[in-house]
Design a protein around this motif. Structure first.
Motif, PDB file in Angstrom:
ATOM      1  N   HIS A   1       0.982  -1.170  -0.030  1.00 37.09           N
ATOM      2  CA  HIS A   1       0.154  -0.004  -0.020  1.00 37.09           C
ATOM      3  C   HIS A   1       0.869   1.216   0.095  1.00 37.09           C
ATOM      4  O   HIS A   1       0.510   2.256  -0.669  1.00 37.09           O
ATOM      5  CB  HIS A   1      -0.762  -0.029   1.469  1.00 37.09           C
TER       6      HIS A   1
ATOM      7  N   HIS B   1      -0.571   4.996   8.705  1.00 35.63           N
ATOM      8  CA  HIS B   1       1.096   5.041   8.739  1.00 35.63           C
ATOM      9  C   HIS B   1       1.481   6.658   8.764  1.00 35.63           C
ATOM     10  O   HIS B   1       0.985   7.471   8.491  1.00 35.63           O
ATOM     11  CB  HIS B   1       1.514   4.488   7.236  1.00 35.63           C
TER      12      HIS B   1
ATOM     13  N   SER C   1      -0.740   9.080   6.938  1.00 34.18           N
ATOM     14  CA  SER C   1      -1.902   9.014   6.575  1.00 34.18           C
ATOM     15  C   SER C   1      -2.777   8.420   8.103  1.00 34.18           C
ATOM     16  O   SER C   1      -1.936   8.667   9.028  1.00 34.18           O
ATOM     17  CB  SER C   1      -2.105   7.924   5.622  1.00 34.18           C
TER      18      SER C   1
ATOM     19  N   ASP D   1      -6.550   7.198   0.039  1.00 35.31           N
ATOM     20  CA  ASP D   1      -6.499   6.114  -0.498  1.00 35.31           C
ATOM     21  C   ASP D   1      -7.367   6.010  -1.744  1.00 35.31           C
ATOM     22  O   ASP D   1      -8.225   6.386  -2.030  1.00 35.31           O
ATOM     23  CB  ASP D   1      -6.843   4.858   0.373  1.00 35.31           C
TER      24      ASP D   1
ATOM     25  N   HIS E   1       1.191   4.869  -2.170  1.00 37.03           N
ATOM     26  CA  HIS E   1       1.044   6.340  -1.756  1.00 37.03           C
ATOM     27  C   HIS E   1       2.322   7.064  -2.354  1.00 37.03           C
ATOM     28  O   HIS E   1       2.262   8.152  -2.760  1.00 37.03           O
ATOM     29  CB  HIS E   1       1.128   6.629  -0.273  1.00 37.03           C
TER      30      HIS E   1
HETATM   31 ZN    ZN Z   1      -3.236   4.916   2.690  1.00 38.86          ZN
END
Ligand code: ZN
Ligand code: KG4
Length: 335
Positions: free
Chosen positions: A111, A139, A136, A302, A115
């Motif tokens: 993921h 994270h 985010s 996302d 980003h």
């Molecule tokens: Zn994300």
């Protein structure tokens, strides 16, 4: 090459069609805002069930909006690593089904790699190497990005992610979900100097982050005001909290850039939409002769376009997954 991207790692069901890793032909995102508001956050099992209901429609809408059918798609890219296990499984099952039925190459991605590519999708000329802050709801990672897919993890959060801290503080203050955009807006009416909250781990050598102490300090200030029956200066509290988070993020990122000897910084992820963060990064980078890049707003949170772009880069290098592709909820970047 036409890549269908699929992203279901948390609470957004998203599909996108991206040509040659740079032209977004469509990007469909179904957010679960009704569920988030009802439960005050993401409930993994409920989020996964909602993905199951939506994934087929979302993929169809992405294809329709791009003016394409599966006949036009050359490969399928999907988030397989880092996220909620049940949620990841829905996207990966959909991607595998399409790959198997249409005999298309499949690529499973991390993921965070998505980003990182969100910033490149917006700024194709962004140079390497650079330091990338991915910040985010799930994270907070500081990375040295050697080239498109070589990363060194410099630091990460030891407890709450920055966006998670925004969301928890907003929830505590009785504000809407997700908390980041709400605090961002409310802070514009507040005085960030009214309350001086701590800047955790700003000094010192480590590039790790910690936001739970700051969160406790904000909550204690709020409780203190309530106990004294004093007026609650919500906008001032929000502004003071936001400024503390941004100071820490900017301070550490600048130090990492200097230590690594780079003059390019990229900030991605949902929190990179924050208006104070953008202003502060632009100011400090300009002062130090550095340049900062952000994704366009729709690519901060996302989305599957960033996954399709990251997938394209791996596919052209000859990398792909097979039908044994499995999900890994807590995979280090680079696995
Ligand atoms: Zn994300
Ligand atoms: O990247 P993202 O969609 O999800 C994860 O990968 O976790 O980021 C969502 C996070 C939420 O915590 C949300 O509150 C935060 O990004 N966010 C913001 C802003 N817009 C979204 N935080 C601060 N300021 C904003 N303007």
């Amino acid at each position: 090459m036409m890549v269908l991207g699929i992203e279901t790692s948390c609470d957004e069901t998203s599909a996108a069609v991206v040509e040659d890793g740079k032209t977004i032909l469509s990007s469909t995102i179904a957010a679960q805002l009704d569920l988030l508001r009802k439960y005050g956050g993401v409930v993994p099992e409920i989020a996964a069930r909602r993905h199951t209901e939506l994934i087929g429609y979302v993929i169809k809408e992405a294809l329709d909006n791009a003016g394409k059918t599966l006949d036009d798609i050359d490969a399928v890219a999907v988030t397989a690593r880092q996220g909620l296990i049940g949620c990841l499984l829905v996207g990966v099952a959909a991607a595998k089904s399409i790959s198997y039925a249409r005999k298309l190459p499949l690529i499973g991605l991390h993921h965070i790699e998505g980003h990182i590519y969100a910033s490149r999708l917006t700024n194709p000329d962004m140079p390497f190497p650079h330091v990338c802050l991915t910040v985010s709801g799930g994270h907070t990672m500081l990375l040295y990005v050697e080239d498109g897919d070589e990363y060194e993890l410099l630091g990460t959060t030891l407890d709450d992610a920055a966006g998670e801290a925004f969301d928890k503080i907003a929830k505590f203050l009785g504000l809407d979900f997700p908390g980041g955009p709400v605090i961002d807006k409310l802070s514009r009416e507040g005085n960030p100097e009214a309350f001086k909250f701590p800047r955790p781990m700003l000094r010192g050598k480590s590039f790790d982050f910690s936001f739970s102490g700051l969160k406790t300090s904000v909550i204690n200030k709020f409780k203190d005001k309530v106990a004294r029956d004093e007026k609650l200066p919500m906008a001032d509290i929000a502004a003071g909290f936001q400024e503390a988070v941004v100071d820490v993020l900017a301070g550490k990122t600048m130090r990492a850039a200097e230590e690594k000897g780079v003059t390019t910084v990229s900030v991605t992820g949902g929190v990179s939409a924050n208006s104070l963060l953008r202003t502060v990064f632009q100011e400090v980078c300009a002062r130090k002769g550095m340049k900062v890049y952000f994704p366009t707003f729709s690519l901060c949170t996302d989305n599957a376009a960033m996954i399709a772009a990251a997938g394209y880069a791996r596919l052209v290098k000859g990398e792909k997954s097979d039908l044994r592709l499995n999900v890994v909820p807590n995979a280090p970047l680079g696995d």
